[in-house]
Design a protein around this motif. Structure first.
Motif, mmCIF file in Angstrom:
data_model
loop_
_atom_site.group_PDB
_atom_site.id
_atom_site.type_symbol
_atom_site.label_atom_id
_atom_site.label_comp_id
_atom_site.label_asym_id
_atom_site.label_seq_id
_atom_site.Cartn_x
_atom_site.Cartn_y
_atom_site.Cartn_z
ATOM 1 N N PHE A 51 0.691 -1.244 -0.134
ATOM 2 C CA PHE A 51 0.048 -0.020 0.016
ATOM 3 C C PHE A 51 0.881 1.261 0.039
ATOM 4 C CE2 PHE A 51 -2.248 3.612 2.059
ATOM 5 C CZ PHE A 51 -3.361 3.656 1.330
ATOM 6 N N PHE A 52 0.941 1.812 -1.000
ATOM 7 C CA PHE A 52 1.610 3.133 -1.145
ATOM 8 C C PHE A 52 0.467 4.347 -1.786
ATOM 9 C CE2 PHE A 52 4.454 -0.441 -2.364
ATOM 10 C CZ PHE A 52 5.592 -0.192 -1.441
ATOM 11 N N PRO A 53 0.336 5.225 -0.591
ATOM 12 C CA PRO A 53 -0.610 5.946 -0.822
ATOM 13 C C PRO A 53 -0.477 7.044 -1.937
ATOM 14 C CG PRO A 53 0.686 6.580 1.115
ATOM 15 C CD PRO A 53 1.054 5.309 0.778
ATOM 16 N N ASP A 54 -1.358 7.699 -2.486
ATOM 17 C CA ASP A 54 -1.234 8.776 -3.497
ATOM 18 C C ASP A 54 -1.567 10.205 -2.567
ATOM 19 O OD1 ASP A 54 -1.115 7.247 -6.097
ATOM 20 O OD2 ASP A 54 -3.067 6.696 -5.255
ATOM 21 N N ALA A 55 -2.153 10.031 -1.515
ATOM 22 C CA ALA A 55 -2.280 11.102 -0.702
ATOM 23 C C ALA A 55 -2.387 10.697 0.755
ATOM 24 C CB ALA A 55 -3.851 11.632 -0.951
ATOM 25 N N VAL A 56 -1.615 11.688 1.606
ATOM 26 C CA VAL A 56 -1.631 11.457 3.088
ATOM 27 C C VAL A 56 -2.428 12.656 3.672
ATOM 28 C CG1 VAL A 56 -0.325 11.137 4.970
ATOM 29 C CG2 VAL A 56 0.246 10.112 2.791
ATOM 30 N N TYR A 57 -3.285 12.632 4.647
ATOM 31 C CA TYR A 57 -3.988 13.398 5.618
ATOM 32 C C TYR A 57 -3.697 13.129 6.747
ATOM 33 C CZ TYR A 57 -6.848 14.981 1.472
ATOM 34 O OH TYR A 57 -7.290 15.438 0.252
ATOM 35 N N THR A 58 -3.436 14.170 7.720
ATOM 36 C CA THR A 58 -3.396 14.394 9.209
ATOM 37 C C THR A 58 -4.167 15.238 9.846
ATOM 38 O OG1 THR A 58 -1.339 15.760 9.338
ATOM 39 C CG2 THR A 58 -0.799 13.400 8.927
ATOM 40 N N SER A 59 -4.257 15.082 11.153
ATOM 41 C CA SER A 59 -4.836 16.187 11.927
ATOM 42 C C SER A 59 -3.508 17.335 11.813
ATOM 43 C CB SER A 59 -5.051 15.799 13.380
ATOM 44 O OG SER A 59 -4.040 15.698 14.089
ATOM 45 N N LEU A 177 -11.121 9.205 -3.924
ATOM 46 C CA LEU A 177 -11.183 7.570 -3.794
ATOM 47 C C LEU A 177 -11.956 7.446 -5.285
ATOM 48 C CD1 LEU A 177 -12.359 6.926 -0.196
ATOM 49 C CD2 LEU A 177 -10.512 6.199 -1.181
ATOM 50 N N ARG A 178 -12.814 8.174 -5.551
ATOM 51 C CA ARG A 178 -13.570 8.013 -6.812
ATOM 52 C C ARG A 178 -12.546 8.067 -8.027
ATOM 53 N NH1 ARG A 178 -18.902 7.776 -7.160
ATOM 54 N NH2 ARG A 178 -20.082 8.362 -5.418
ATOM 55 N N GLU A 179 -11.661 8.705 -7.842
ATOM 56 C CA GLU A 179 -10.577 9.070 -8.866
ATOM 57 C C GLU A 179 -9.454 7.764 -8.915
ATOM 58 O OE1 GLU A 179 -8.928 12.785 -8.454
ATOM 59 O OE2 GLU A 179 -10.840 13.826 -9.239
ATOM 60 N N GLY A 180 -9.801 6.984 -8.036
ATOM 61 C CA GLY A 180 -8.871 5.732 -8.134
ATOM 62 C C GLY A 180 -7.543 6.008 -7.212
ATOM 63 N N GLU A 181 -7.531 7.034 -6.427
ATOM 64 C CA GLU A 181 -6.481 7.342 -5.342
ATOM 65 C C GLU A 181 -6.582 6.391 -4.295
ATOM 66 O OE1 GLU A 181 -5.249 11.253 -4.919
ATOM 67 O OE2 GLU A 181 -6.002 11.935 -6.846
ATOM 68 N N ASP A 182 -5.220 6.009 -3.876
ATOM 69 C CA ASP A 182 -5.290 5.228 -2.504
ATOM 70 C C ASP A 182 -4.938 6.218 -1.485
ATOM 71 O OD1 ASP A 182 -5.784 2.675 -3.325
ATOM 72 O OD2 ASP A 182 -3.565 2.282 -3.959
ATOM 73 N N VAL A 183 -5.439 6.460 -0.322
ATOM 74 C CA VAL A 183 -5.520 7.556 0.820
ATOM 75 C C VAL A 183 -5.289 7.016 2.061
ATOM 76 C CG1 VAL A 183 -6.504 9.321 1.672
ATOM 77 C CG2 VAL A 183 -7.006 8.827 -0.617
ATOM 78 N N LEU A 184 -4.277 7.564 2.529
ATOM 79 C CA LEU A 184 -3.773 7.232 4.172
ATOM 80 C C LEU A 184 -4.427 8.466 5.051
ATOM 81 C CD1 LEU A 184 -2.343 5.724 6.186
ATOM 82 C CD2 LEU A 184 -0.268 6.739 5.765
ATOM 83 N N VAL A 185 -5.179 8.305 5.906
ATOM 84 C CA VAL A 185 -5.732 9.240 6.810
ATOM 85 C C VAL A 185 -5.086 8.697 8.224
ATOM 86 C CG1 VAL A 185 -7.702 9.907 8.139
ATOM 87 C CG2 VAL A 185 -7.809 9.910 5.604
ATOM 88 N N ILE A 186 -4.487 9.578 8.866
ATOM 89 C CA ILE A 186 -3.837 9.426 10.132
ATOM 90 C C ILE A 186 -4.553 10.518 11.019
ATOM 91 C CG2 ILE A 186 -1.534 9.279 11.607
ATOM 92 C CD1 ILE A 186 0.017 8.992 9.150
ATOM 93 N N GLY A 187 -5.250 9.891 11.883
ATOM 94 C CA GLY A 187 -5.880 10.787 13.052
ATOM 95 C C GLY A 187 -5.968 10.183 14.368
ATOM 96 N N HIS A 188 -6.912 10.607 14.998
ATOM 97 C CA HIS A 188 -7.217 10.045 16.470
ATOM 98 C C HIS A 188 -8.228 9.287 16.718
ATOM 99 C CE1 HIS A 188 -4.586 13.779 17.034
ATOM 100 N NE2 HIS A 188 -5.310 14.324 15.953
ATOM 101 N N GLY A 189 -8.177 8.778 18.028
ATOM 102 C CA GLY A 189 -9.316 7.920 18.435
ATOM 103 C C GLY A 189 -10.782 8.325 18.092
#
Length: 254
Positions: A51-59, A177-189
């Motif tokens: 799994f190699f993300p195309d986009a990464v989101y964090t807080s 996601l609709r555009e086929g991108e793999d996304v990593l979201v790093i968040g909180h509980g």
């Protein structure tokens, strides 16, 4: 139209306040040494799963930034050494109000299990607001610089977290996601529990019982209409995730 991309949810590694069993909320502590290890292990799991993300989101909080940096270092993304990591205040942890920074065991003894659970785990319950001085200090901290007033509340219910996370899902994640991108979201509980609530259409009772352990990647794959193929997603290390989630539950929940 491409097949939808995959979404990985990852709760940041253990922070130094997690290790002390304190309500962290909008405070901005760094990862503990154990948390750094959890982040590296999560990166190794993602690499093993290719799994190699195309986009990464964090807080906007440091513990998610640190986790992202460690994960991406482990992944060593081929041909993409400078993958941008996008901070989003909508993914921030819930404001725990007057509980912020306090020891969980002391509050449990002081409040009793019923009130403690209502403020901590219920969908609509919110603790009393934090003192104005503490709120002002958080608003002026680096993690919240330039953010709108609604990003730093004196207290917040899980319902409030769901509202902001739902907006983030519709405005950002769905399109990628609709555009086929793999996304990593790093968040909180709580921000990730809220996202699971949206993705899986959980009931209030289900989300109140949901515990997400630190450092365990949770993968969602989707049908063309962006419904999860597996309700609740799939952990890359199911046994370790179940064990860690049980420990979270035994400590009173996320």
């Amino acid at each position: 139209m491409p097949a939808p991309g995959a979404l990985v949810l990852l709760r940041h590694g253990q922070s130094v306040l997690n290790a002390q069993n304190r309500f962290t909320g909008l405070l901005d502590p760094p990862l503990s040494a154990a948390g750094e290890g959890e982040a590296a292990a999560a990166g190794a799991l993602l690499a093993a799963a290719t799994f190699f993300p195309d986009a990464v989101y964090t807080s906007t909080l440091s513990r998610t930034h640190q986790t992202a940096r460690i994960v991406l270092d482990v992944l060593d993304l081929p041909g993409c050494p400078a993958l941008p990591v996008v901070p989003a205040w909508e993914l921030n942890e819930r404001s725990y109000g007057s509980l912020t920074g306090k020891l969980r065991e002391e509050l449990l003894s002081e409040l009793g299990p019923e009130v403690f659970r209502f403020w901590r785990r219920s969908f609509y319950g919110a603790p009393p607001p934090m003192p104005s001085g503490q709120l002002a200090a958080i608003r002026h901290s680096r993690a919240f610089a330039g953010l709108p007033p609604e990003a730093v509340l004196a207290t917040e219910s899980l319902c409030g977290v769901v509202k902001r996370v739902r907006n983030f899902w519709h405005q950002h994640l769905r399109r990628r996601l609709r555009e086929g991108e793999d996304v990593l979201v790093i968040g909180h509980g709580n921000s990730l529990r809220a996202l699971c609530f949206v993705l899986d259409r959980l009931s209030h009772a289900e989300v109140e019982e949901l515990n997400l352990p630190t450092g365990q990647p949770l993968v969602y794959r989707f049908t063309p209409d962006l419904a999860p193929m597996v309700r609740g997603g799939e952990y890359l290390n199911p046994l370790a995730a179940r064990t860690a989630a049980a420990l979270v539950a035994a400590a009173g929940g996320t």
